[in-house]
Design an enzyme around this catalytic site. Sequence first.
Site, PDB file in Angstrom:
ATOM      1  CB  CYS A 129      -0.899   0.035   1.238  1.00  0.00           C
ATOM      2  SG  CYS A 129      -2.293  -1.085   1.164  1.00  0.00           S
ATOM      3  CG  HIS A 130       1.544   2.630   3.632  1.00  0.00           C
ATOM      4  ND1 HIS A 130       0.595   3.622   3.672  1.00  0.00           N
ATOM      5  CD2 HIS A 130       1.112   1.659   4.475  1.00  0.00           C
ATOM      6  CE1 HIS A 130      -0.365   3.268   4.534  1.00  0.00           C
ATOM      7  NE2 HIS A 130      -0.078   2.088   5.020  1.00  0.00           N
ATOM      8  CB  CYS A 175      -1.744  -1.004   9.342  1.00  0.00           C
ATOM      9  SG  CYS A 175      -1.646   0.441   8.278  1.00  0.00           S
TER      10      CYS A 175
END
Lengths: 278, 109
Positions: free
Chosen positions: A197-198, A239
């Site tokens: 994701c990041h 998360c």
Amino acid sequence: MKITMTLLAASALALSAGASLADGHERIEIDGVELILAAPAPDYVEHLDKVMSGWLFRSAETQALELDDFDNPAFVFIDKGIDLFNEVDGSEGKSCASCHEDVAEFAGLRASMPRVVDGKVQTMEDIVNDMRVNYMGAEPWKWSGGEMTSVVGLISLQSRGMPVDVKIDGDAAPFWERGKELYYTRVGQLDMACANCHEDNFGKMIRADRLSQGQINGFPTYRLKNAKLNSIHGRFKGCMKNIRAKPFKEGSEEFRALELYLASRGAGLSVESPSVRN
Amino acid sequence: MAKGVKPRVKVPKTAAAGDVITIKTLISHKMESGNRKDSDGNKIPRSIINRFTCDFNGENVIDITMEPAISTNPFFEFKAKVPESGEFKFTWYDDDGSVYEASKEIAVS
């Protein structure tokens, strides 16, 4: 308190957030302090050109909340932190303020945290609880409890505007490597790593939310979704739940290593605590 | 008295006579609506701030009735015309009878 609000290059760019942001440093000013919210990525962050604060990924309304310390809801908790800092607790009849007259003496501390002390990663929460237990004779606070996040927020605020600069060599190297390994290891039913994701997809939408780079320079952070200050490890847990993994415990070796690694990924960004996110 | 209630107020320190100034107020309060249940299924009793007032030199500026739908830490921003120097007084009334007060001076030239 005089509060000036100057939005420099960031504002127009921020609206279009994400990977399309122009190169260079983006700056904002809060209460007369300039904050750098984007900077060229350090060499060891191999897959990013630049590191960007989560502020740049938020909507204009959320961004505006952070630009004025009165509008920033986190300051309700900072005020509580000031009260707690001055409150006598424990068997020794001391408060934080008994030894640390002015909380401003902690300027710069947050920017260098976490750090490795005696072969262990030490976080802000460790320092606070160490003082409470060993000097005040008081009960330790819960990692993500309201008292802890308020006081950590207050101490972190003293470093606002200072560049994040954690030590990652020497003693810290093995912990940093461990953090990096965790960052790139897929876990959970959805089989995802932090990086998926990041790093690979920041700036894109994940359902109704825009993915950030997962920088931790603004923690503890006020989240609109739960209306309180959130700790770094508390956020990690969130998360991990989202990817249907079994979260590590707050204060675990894994989260400490990950905190160190993530802090190093934000090198060059300003400490932004307490930030406002959704 | 509800726990951890702390009022915050922002009023300019100075203004010119007749100026319209912006006032911001915020009070930390959980604003329990009375419609939620705890983990055992029991209703959590309502506990909100039900009224907020602001006075300037004894004259009422704003008087607000608040309802349970208002979320935690209520924030109000409003404008007031200041003809002379004086003091803004802010008062919040809690369901449980507590009254929280704050005041701010303003110098008008």
